[in-house]
Enzyme design. Structure first.
Site, mmCIF file in Angstrom:
data_model
loop_
_atom_site.group_PDB
_atom_site.id
_atom_site.type_symbol
_atom_site.label_atom_id
_atom_site.label_comp_id
_atom_site.label_asym_id
_atom_site.label_seq_id
_atom_site.Cartn_x
_atom_site.Cartn_y
_atom_site.Cartn_z
ATOM 1 N N SER A 44 0.800 -1.222 0.000
ATOM 2 C CA SER A 44 0.000 0.000 0.000
ATOM 3 C C SER A 44 0.833 1.272 0.000
ATOM 4 O O SER A 44 0.305 2.342 -0.296
ATOM 5 C CB SER A 44 -0.958 0.005 1.197
ATOM 6 O OG SER A 44 -0.241 -0.096 2.413
ATOM 7 N N ASP A 322 -3.681 8.154 7.713
ATOM 8 C CA ASP A 322 -4.847 7.404 8.169
ATOM 9 C C ASP A 322 -4.552 6.426 9.311
ATOM 10 O O ASP A 322 -5.388 5.590 9.637
ATOM 11 C CB ASP A 322 -5.498 6.654 6.999
ATOM 12 C CG ASP A 322 -4.563 5.625 6.363
ATOM 13 O OD1 ASP A 322 -3.474 5.376 6.922
ATOM 14 O OD2 ASP A 322 -4.919 5.060 5.311
ATOM 15 N N HIS A 325 -0.678 4.758 6.793
ATOM 16 C CA HIS A 325 -0.157 5.335 5.558
ATOM 17 C C HIS A 325 0.129 6.811 5.755
ATOM 18 O O HIS A 325 -0.453 7.459 6.626
ATOM 19 C CB HIS A 325 -1.166 5.096 4.436
ATOM 20 C CG HIS A 325 -1.608 3.674 4.353
ATOM 21 N ND1 HIS A 325 -2.804 3.237 4.879
ATOM 22 C CD2 HIS A 325 -0.987 2.580 3.859
ATOM 23 C CE1 HIS A 325 -2.917 1.930 4.692
ATOM 24 N NE2 HIS A 325 -1.824 1.506 4.084
#
Length: 359
Positions: A44, A322, A325
């Site tokens: 990610s 978040d 991330h």
């Protein structure tokens, strides 16, 4: 049912494949045409759209919804950030279009492909202390491994990139490429060298103990001098030490291969410890989260959760987006430290000199 904390997917693996011979600083705007393609692998931290909300790990199930993408794109792009990632800054530095995700069948892949997917696994689950503590967090779908991404890459190379070319012609392309590999990926490292890779950059792990999610869920555990969860960062330090030892052995066994190490851990800590210098007012608190307090993180109401979470007004003042991330602002600072400063061992200049490239 597999039980694993979804917010620990990022240190799996990720690499950028850059074609042609030159690398230039991120801040420059004069480098169009220096590279023709980028191929990226990872999780990610590198995923530019292979993951959608319908497929995402349960804890971060709203990547396809606002406020993701609010800063640069002004709409969600399935990136786990408010804007661009390191791979995006790299593409823009080289004058290339932003890298399209492999799963976008309508994309133009003439300038490269991003095979990275959120949750991409390479490191054993037991490495992460919070995996053992918060085993109630589960994935909606099976994780994609590095092997899956390598299969995608092999298929793309055979059917598109090297179609109609001889084996030697294809291998020659790999010999003129730069591979960016992250963390515990020795199997992948050997695989790409087997395909002809000669220039490789291995990116280390970030300080997981400084992530808002880790700190919120283990807030009573001892802190280190950086104010982060000590045991989690100690694990990363140990892993990095073993990785560097392994890389040294790999260099000895492959003297014709140039291997650099990008020090994510210390680059992150440098920014953290100099937060005001970089304009960061919130070193730990999540920009897009729920619950307020020191970390503004609730694993049951993560960024984008309908009716619960709202973003901060200025993400550029936050390191963390978040809970796991990072913000575009933080990715930008890390990109500069990797590409222009002293957080690669040896440096990018050494890589370029090894290829006898003119600056």
């Amino acid at each position: 049912m597999k039980t694993v904390a979804s917010f620990v997917d990022f240190p799996s693996s990720s690499f950028f494949l850059l074609l042609f011979l030159r690398f230039y600083p991120c801040s420059s705007t004069e480098h169009a045409g220096c590279f023709s393609k980028i191929y990226s692998f990872g999780d990610s931290l590198t995923d530019t759209g292979n993951t959608h909300s319908s497929e995402d790990p349960l804890t971060f199930a709203h990547v396809s919804e606002p406020p993701y993408g609010m800063t640069y794109f002004h709409h969600p792009t399935n990136r786990f950030s408010d804007g661009r990632l390191v791979i995006d800054f790299l593409a823009q530095t080289l004058g290339l279009p932003l890298l399209p995700p492999y799963r976008d069948s309508t994309a133009d892949f003439s300038h490269g492909v991003n095979f990275a997917v959120a949750g991409g696994t390479a490191i054993d689950d037991e490495f992460y202390i919070f995996n053992r503590i918060f085993n109630q967090i589960t994935f909606n779908n099976a994780l994609e491994s590095l092997q899956t991404q390598m299969d995608w890459f092999t298929e793309f190379v055979e059917e598109v990139e090297c179609k109609g070319k001889s084996l030697n012609e294809c291998k020659e392309k790999m010999e003129n490429a730069l591979f960016w590999v992250v963390a515990n990926t020795m199997k992948l490292l050997k695989a790409v060298v087997g395909k002809g890779a000669k220039y490789i950059i291995v990116q280390g792990m970030p300080p997981t103990g400084c992530m808002a999610a880790t700190m919120a869920m283990t807030k009573f555990m001892p802190k280190d001098d950086n104010g982060c969860i000590a045991v989690s960062n100690q694990n990363v330090v140990l892993h990095s030490k073993l990785l560097l030892e392994t890389l040294n052995q790999f260099r000895q066994q492959n003297p014709g291969v140039v291997v650099l190490y990008a020090d994510f851990f210390n680059a992150y800590l440098y920014v953290l410890n100099n937060a005001p210098k970089y304009g960061f007012q919130e070193p730990f608190k999540t920009c897009c989260g729920f619950g307020g307090g020191l970390f503004n993180f609730d694993m049951k109401s993560t960024c984008g959760f309908p009716g619960a979470t709202t973003p901060c007004t200025d993400p550029s003042k936050y390191i963390n987006w978040d809970g796991v991330h990072l913000t575009e602002a933080m990715y930008s600072k890390l990109a500069d430290l990797f590409f222009n400063q002293s957080y690669c061992q040896p440096s990018f200049d050494h890589l370029i000199m090894s290829k006898k490239c003119a600056h």
